[in-house]
Structure formats: C-alpha cells, structure tokens
Design a protein around this motif. Structure first.
Motif, PDB file in Angstrom:
ATOM      1  N   LYS A  71       0.807  -1.218   0.000  1.00  0.00           N
ATOM      2  CA  LYS A  71       0.000   0.000   0.000  1.00  0.00           C
ATOM      3  C   LYS A  71       0.844   1.274   0.000  1.00  0.00           C
ATOM      4  O   LYS A  71       0.296   2.375  -0.079  1.00  0.00           O
ATOM      5  CB  LYS A  71      -0.939   0.015   1.204  1.00  0.00           C
ATOM      6  N   GLY A  72       2.162   1.152   0.103  1.00  0.00           N
ATOM      7  CA  GLY A  72       3.031   2.321   0.092  1.00  0.00           C
ATOM      8  C   GLY A  72       3.130   2.965   1.467  1.00  0.00           C
ATOM      9  O   GLY A  72       2.311   2.733   2.351  1.00  0.00           O
ATOM     10  N   GLY A  73       4.141   3.808   1.660  1.00  0.00           N
ATOM     11  CA  GLY A  73       4.322   4.496   2.928  1.00  0.00           C
ATOM     12  C   GLY A  73       5.760   4.965   3.093  1.00  0.00           C
ATOM     13  O   GLY A  73       6.515   5.074   2.130  1.00  0.00           O
ATOM     14  N   VAL A  74       6.116   5.229   4.348  1.00  0.00           N
ATOM     15  CA  VAL A  74       7.463   5.699   4.674  1.00  0.00           C
ATOM     16  C   VAL A  74       8.065   4.743   5.692  1.00  0.00           C
ATOM     17  O   VAL A  74       7.408   4.354   6.664  1.00  0.00           O
ATOM     18  CB  VAL A  74       7.440   7.135   5.243  1.00  0.00           C
ATOM     19  N   GLN A  75       9.316   4.401   5.474  1.00  0.00           N
ATOM     20  CA  GLN A  75      10.015   3.488   6.372  1.00  0.00           C
ATOM     21  C   GLN A  75      11.190   4.226   7.017  1.00  0.00           C
ATOM     22  O   GLN A  75      12.065   4.747   6.324  1.00  0.00           O
ATOM     23  CB  GLN A  75      10.510   2.266   5.606  1.00  0.00           C
ATOM     24  N   PHE A  76      11.174   4.270   8.361  1.00  0.00           N
ATOM     25  CA  PHE A  76      12.229   4.948   9.124  1.00  0.00           C
ATOM     26  C   PHE A  76      13.110   3.882   9.781  1.00  0.00           C
ATOM     27  O   PHE A  76      12.641   2.806  10.148  1.00  0.00           O
ATOM     28  CB  PHE A  76      11.633   5.841  10.212  1.00  0.00           C
ATOM     29  N   GLN A 116      13.032  -0.152  13.496  1.00  0.00           N
ATOM     30  CA  GLN A 116      12.421   0.171  12.205  1.00  0.00           C
ATOM     31  C   GLN A 116      10.969   0.572  12.411  1.00  0.00           C
ATOM     32  O   GLN A 116      10.230  -0.098  13.148  1.00  0.00           O
ATOM     33  CB  GLN A 116      12.497  -1.023  11.263  1.00  0.00           C
ATOM     34  N   VAL A 117      10.543   1.660  11.780  1.00  0.00           N
ATOM     35  CA  VAL A 117       9.189   2.181  11.887  1.00  0.00           C
ATOM     36  C   VAL A 117       8.607   2.311  10.488  1.00  0.00           C
ATOM     37  O   VAL A 117       9.248   2.890   9.600  1.00  0.00           O
ATOM     38  CB  VAL A 117       9.164   3.554  12.597  1.00  0.00           C
ATOM     39  N   GLN A 118       7.409   1.769  10.296  1.00  0.00           N
ATOM     40  CA  GLN A 118       6.716   1.875   9.012  1.00  0.00           C
ATOM     41  C   GLN A 118       5.394   2.610   9.222  1.00  0.00           C
ATOM     42  O   GLN A 118       4.610   2.239  10.098  1.00  0.00           O
ATOM     43  CB  GLN A 118       6.447   0.489   8.418  1.00  0.00           C
ATOM     44  N   THR A 119       5.164   3.650   8.411  1.00  0.00           N
ATOM     45  CA  THR A 119       3.959   4.463   8.536  1.00  0.00           C
ATOM     46  C   THR A 119       3.272   4.577   7.181  1.00  0.00           C
ATOM     47  O   THR A 119       3.787   4.100   6.165  1.00  0.00           O
ATOM     48  CB  THR A 119       4.308   5.874   9.039  1.00  0.00           C
ATOM     49  N   ARG A 120       2.139   5.224   7.195  1.00  0.00           N
ATOM     50  CA  ARG A 120       1.453   5.511   5.934  1.00  0.00           C
ATOM     51  C   ARG A 120       2.252   6.549   5.154  1.00  0.00           C
ATOM     52  O   ARG A 120       3.275   7.066   5.630  1.00  0.00           O
ATOM     53  CB  ARG A 120       0.048   6.042   6.232  1.00  0.00           C
ATOM     54  N   SER A 121       1.785   6.866   3.951  1.00  0.00           N
ATOM     55  CA  SER A 121       2.465   7.889   3.160  1.00  0.00           C
ATOM     56  C   SER A 121       2.376   9.251   3.864  1.00  0.00           C
ATOM     57  O   SER A 121       1.311   9.627   4.377  1.00  0.00           O
ATOM     58  CB  SER A 121       1.820   7.978   1.772  1.00  0.00           C
ATOM     59  N   LEU A 122       3.479   9.960   3.910  1.00  0.00           N
ATOM     60  CA  LEU A 122       3.567  11.248   4.615  1.00  0.00           C
ATOM     61  C   LEU A 122       4.113  12.314   3.669  1.00  0.00           C
ATOM     62  O   LEU A 122       4.889  12.015   2.744  1.00  0.00           O
ATOM     63  CB  LEU A 122       4.484  11.123   5.834  1.00  0.00           C
ATOM     64  N   ASP A 123       3.713  13.574   3.952  1.00  0.00           N
ATOM     65  CA  ASP A 123       4.338  14.679   3.212  1.00  0.00           C
ATOM     66  C   ASP A 123       5.626  15.087   3.928  1.00  0.00           C
ATOM     67  O   ASP A 123       5.997  14.501   4.956  1.00  0.00           O
ATOM     68  CB  ASP A 123       3.367  15.855   3.072  1.00  0.00           C
TER      69      ASP A 123
END
Length: 385
Positions: A71-76, A116-123
């Motif tokens: 679904k896409g997102g941001v991985q920290f 590791q942190v995975q979140t939804r898509s962010l601006d």
C-alpha cells in the motif's frame, strides 16, 4: 525352568510386545479398525463450509492488513539501544507526534541496536515530525534517523506475478495428477482442496490481523505444495484399493475409505513433524522478535500445513468418491456387491434350518460373512449308542 522354556517364554513376550506396539496401526491398515470418513462426508462438507464462510466474513469485514510493500508508505530506521520497552516507547512517540491517521504504524526491533518504523504515506512536514519523534524516543540524533519512501507499485507487481504463478500452478497440477493417476476427477478434487486451503489461510490472516508482506505470499505459495503432497499420498493409496474395482468384494466408497484409514497415521505423523518447527518459527517471530517476516511466514505455514492435511483426508478424497460414484460402472458394481450381501443375509436362516439338527446352533452372521462352520465330532460314547 529349563533353557527351552526360558527361550519360548521370551519369544512369546517379544511377540506379544510387538503386537501391542503395532496393534492400532496394523488394525487400521488391515481394516480391523475403520472409521467412516467417506460415509460422513456431509459432516466434513458442513464443517468446511462454515470455516470458509467465517474466513470470507473476515476478509469482507476486517480485510487484510496489507504491509507497506503493498500500500506504500514511509520506512524509518533509527539506531537505538533496544530494551524490552523500546518498541512500545517508539510507537507511543509516533502516535503522540500530532499527525493524524497513524494507527497503522508498525515498529519492530532490528537486532539489539536498530529500530524500524513503518507508517502511511507522509508529506515532507509530517516526515520531519515523525523523524524528530523517533529520535527523541530512541535518544539518537535527528540526522541519524534515516527514512525512505516506499511506493505501492512494487507490491502490485508482486501481487500480479503471484496470481499468475498460482493460475499456472493449478493448471500444471491438474495435468500432472491426471497424467499420473489417469483420473481427471482426482485433478478436480485436488484443486478443490487447494482452493479450500487458500481461502482458509487468507481468512485466518484477516481475522488475526497479521501484516500481509512478501513473506506471506511466499508462505501461501509454499503451503500449496505441501497440501498437494499430502493429497497425492492419499490418492495413491486410493488408486491401489479401487483398481479393478469390479473384481473386488467391496464398493468403491469402501475401498477409498479403507485407503484413508491406511494412511491416516502417516498423515498425522507427517503433519506433526512438519508443524513443530513451523510453530517454533511462528513463536519466535511473534513473541521474541516482534512483528516481522518470521511472523508473517510462520503463520502462513502453520495454518496452511494443518489445513492442507485436513483437506487431503476430509475434502479431496470424499469429493473424488462422490464424483466417481456417478459413473455407470461404479454404480453397477456397488449394486452387485449390495445384492450379494443381501442374498447372503437372506440365505442364512435357510442354512440354519437345514444344519441345526446335525450341528447345533449356527451363527447367521458368520454365514453371511462367508465363514463355514465345521461339523461337531461326536464322542466315542455317543457313537456306541
């Protein structure tokens, strides 16, 4: 006690021990003990329909928890001294950052020095806030918290390829089973069992809420091979028992049921041996390392292997028998066997009436089963009279 007596007693004890050790398995194989798997197929169909319905409801109501790859997102990723509460602290910090719709955030530890942190898509603004929140929770510098944007195109490509691979796999399975067993109805039954396994496994994922990742796709495709292996083992024994069925003294359904009983212990043992290491893998992924690839792969394998063993016995074989019983040759053979048994039962009382005076009471059941009673020998005193 002499040496001969000791030897004979030891031999008797050993033979008795062997009988006790292999008694149950031997009785299943020879048919002395038999459970009516085929006769109770409506019960198994009902149970399977209920389980499939629950799985479909879970898919429709809860849906699948798709991972960031789909679904896409941001991985920290942040350096951190991982302790027992580190994962919870980082998650709370991200949720408290003031950014909305962050409930789907996933936090896992990578070894003992990374998180590791995975979140939804962010601006850009939201990404900066999350980066600062992670750095504050882990005690690291903000510039050491790296991140990367993950698009959903890769997940879509993986899903498309997995669906194509599944279709090709099912077609090849049907052709292979048909070519090996010379029964196209076995192919249909095997595919029905595979579809059953897929729906139940995916439904369990929806109900449990585990993340669907590429590891999940790998696990689901893996269980298809395991389920098919168990089904082929059962079908091989079924073919052996129903070969030249017109020359047998039992029906098609009885031969198939005997085959299931003969391989039952083997299927149970194989499933247990396979499930135990998978259960350890699932436990390590879910409770030791936290959510991650091991958890996703372990759940797919754990559920799929159990459901695959179930479907090979309770779904595939009963479906094959039900399809085969519609053949005219099978119907005629079944009618002949039942008529022969009915005549044997009806003939029993006549034989009793003719022999009771000379031989005494006769067991009608033994006559119906083809057993011949030996005449009773008269004693010397009776012959003198």
């Amino acid at each position: 006690m002499t040496d001969d007596n000791k030897t004979s007693s030891l031999t008797a004890e050993r033979s008795e021990g062997k009988k006790q050790k292999h008694g149950f398995t031997h009785a299943l194989y020879t048919g002395e003990i038999s459970y009516g798997f085929i006769q109770r197929r409506k019960l198994w169909y009902t149970v399977s329909i209920i389980v499939i319905a629950i799985s479909l409801v879970g898919l429709l109501v809860r849906g699948l928890n798709l991972g960031i790859e789909f679904k896409g997102g941001v991985q920290f990723r942040s350096p951190a001294h991982v302790a027992t509460s580190t994962v919870d602290d980082v998650r709370k910090a991200v949720l408290s950052s003031g950014i909305p719709d962050m409930d789907s955030t996933e936090v896992v530890s990578l070894g003992s020095d990374n998180v590791q942190v995975q979140t939804r898509s962010l601006d850009n603004t939201e990404t900066t806030k999350v980066q600062e929140a992670i750095a504050k929770a882990t005690g690291a510098k903000t510039d050491t918290v790296t991140y990367s944007q993950v698009g959903s195109q890769w997940g879509e490509q993986i899903t498309g390829k997995a669906v194509k691979a599944l279709i090709v796999f099912l077609v090849l399975v049907m052709l292979q089973i048909w070519a090996y067993f010379r029964h196209w109805k076995m192919s249909i039954a095997a595919v029905i069992a595979l579809i059953h396994d897929l729906i139940v496994t995916v439904g369990v994922y929806a109900l449990v809420g585990f993340t669907v990742s590429p590891s999940t796709v790998i696990g689901v495709l893996t269980i298809l091979g395991y389920s098919l292996y168990d089904t082929v083992v059962v079908f091989d024994k079924v073919r052996e028992n129903v070969q030249d069925i017109d020359k047998r003294d039992y029906t098609f359904a009885e031969g198939a049921n005997r085959a299931v009983n003969q391989v039952l212990v083997r299927s149970i043992n194989t499933t247990i041996v396979g499930v135990l290491p998978v259960a350890a893998l699932l436990f390590a992924g879910a409770f030791v390392l936290g959510s991650g690839p091991l958890e996703d792969l372990g759940l797919a394998l754990f559920v799929g292997m159990i459901v695959g063993a179930y479907s090979s016995i309770f779904i595939a074989t009963p479906v094959f028998v039900q399809l085969s019983e519609n053949e005219s040759a099978v119907k005629k053979h079944t009618e002949r066997v039942l008529r022969r048994r009915e005549r044997a039962v009806q003939k029993g009382p006549q034989v009793v009436a003719q022999t009771v005076a000379a031989q005494g009471p006769v067991d009608v059941t033994s006559i119906a089963q083809g057993e011949r009673r030996q005449p009773r020998r008269s004693t010397r005193s009776e012959r003198k009279k």
